[in-house]
Design a protein around this motif. Structure first.
Motif, PDB file in Angstrom:
ATOM      1  N   GLY A  33       1.102  -1.234   0.312  1.00 25.27           N
ATOM      2  CA  GLY A  33       0.219   0.302  -0.255  1.00 25.27           C
ATOM      3  C   GLY A  33       0.833   1.456   0.095  1.00 25.27           C
ATOM      4  O   GLY A  33       0.695   2.494  -0.621  1.00 25.27           O
ATOM      5  N   ILE A  73      -1.290   1.025   5.746  1.00 28.21           N
ATOM      6  CA  ILE A  73      -2.542   1.339   4.753  1.00 28.21           C
ATOM      7  C   ILE A  73      -2.946  -0.480   5.825  1.00 28.21           C
ATOM      8  O   ILE A  73      -4.556   0.040   5.780  1.00 28.21           O
ATOM      9  N   GLN A  85     -10.882   5.291   5.321  1.00 26.87           N
ATOM     10  CA  GLN A  85     -11.096   5.049   4.114  1.00 26.87           C
ATOM     11  C   GLN A  85     -12.921   5.392   3.885  1.00 26.87           C
ATOM     12  O   GLN A  85     -12.817   5.063   2.673  1.00 26.87           O
ATOM     13  N   CYS A 101      -3.314   5.875  -0.636  1.00 25.16           N
ATOM     14  CA  CYS A 101      -2.736   5.469   0.706  1.00 25.16           C
ATOM     15  C   CYS A 101      -1.658   6.602   1.812  1.00 25.16           C
ATOM     16  O   CYS A 101      -2.585   6.231   2.779  1.00 25.16           O
TER      17      CYS A 101
END
Length: 165
Positions: A33, A73, A85, A101
């Motif tokens: 990520g 992340i 998120q 991210c």
């Protein structure tokens, strides 16, 4: 041997202590990520949390994280349900997605240290993260939304004319 935790799991590193933690995370742990963007801590694509604070992993040597708790992340929320998120999804923030991210990790760190940031504090707190696609207005709205959700109050932010898909 350098010992630290990554996403709640104890890890040991016996390689070159000057290796940036980004390469250990991506190459050894397959946590991809966090991205390599500039290699100079200028773009924020590599942002992770070290002891809860946003750090640029591309220039952070493994030796500097000894005894630390690192969150990527992938560890922010196992189910992808962290308010940041969820706000990113709700506000359709990503365009190409490469920087996102890092943007979310920076935003989560900002909200952890300042749960009710002003508009100026959001701009200042996110200033080290670059989005080449220019999704800054959506990032800003998502952070405001996540702050409200984290405070237990959900709300709707209407899109502006220039941001409609």
């Amino acid at each position: 041997m350098i010992t630290f935790t990554v996403n709640g799991e104890t890890r040991e590193f016996s390689g070159d202590p000057t290796t940036p933690i980004l390469w250990y995370l991506r190459d050894e742990l397959q946590l991809t990520g966090s991205k390599f963007g500039c290699g100079m801590a200028q773009c924020g694509a590599c942002t992770v949390h070290v002891n809860g604070v946003a750090q640029r992993s591309c220039v952070l040597p493994v030796s500097a994280v000894s005894g630390s708790k690192i969150t990527t992340i992938e560890g922010l929320s196992k189910d992808g349900d962290h308010p940041v998120q969820q706000a990113w999804i709700e506000h359709k923030v990503p365009q190409c997605g490469y920087c996102q991210c890092g943007q979310m990790m920076q935003a989560a760190s900002l909200l952890a240290s300042n749960p009710t940031p002003s508009d100026e504090e959001i701009v200042q707190g996110m200033s080290g993260n670059i989005c080449r696609c220019g999704t800054y207005p959506r990032i800003h709205k998502a952070i405001k939304s996540a702050a409200k959700t984290m405070a237990g109050v959900e709300y709707f932010i209407p899109e502006t004319e220039g941001e409609k898909a």
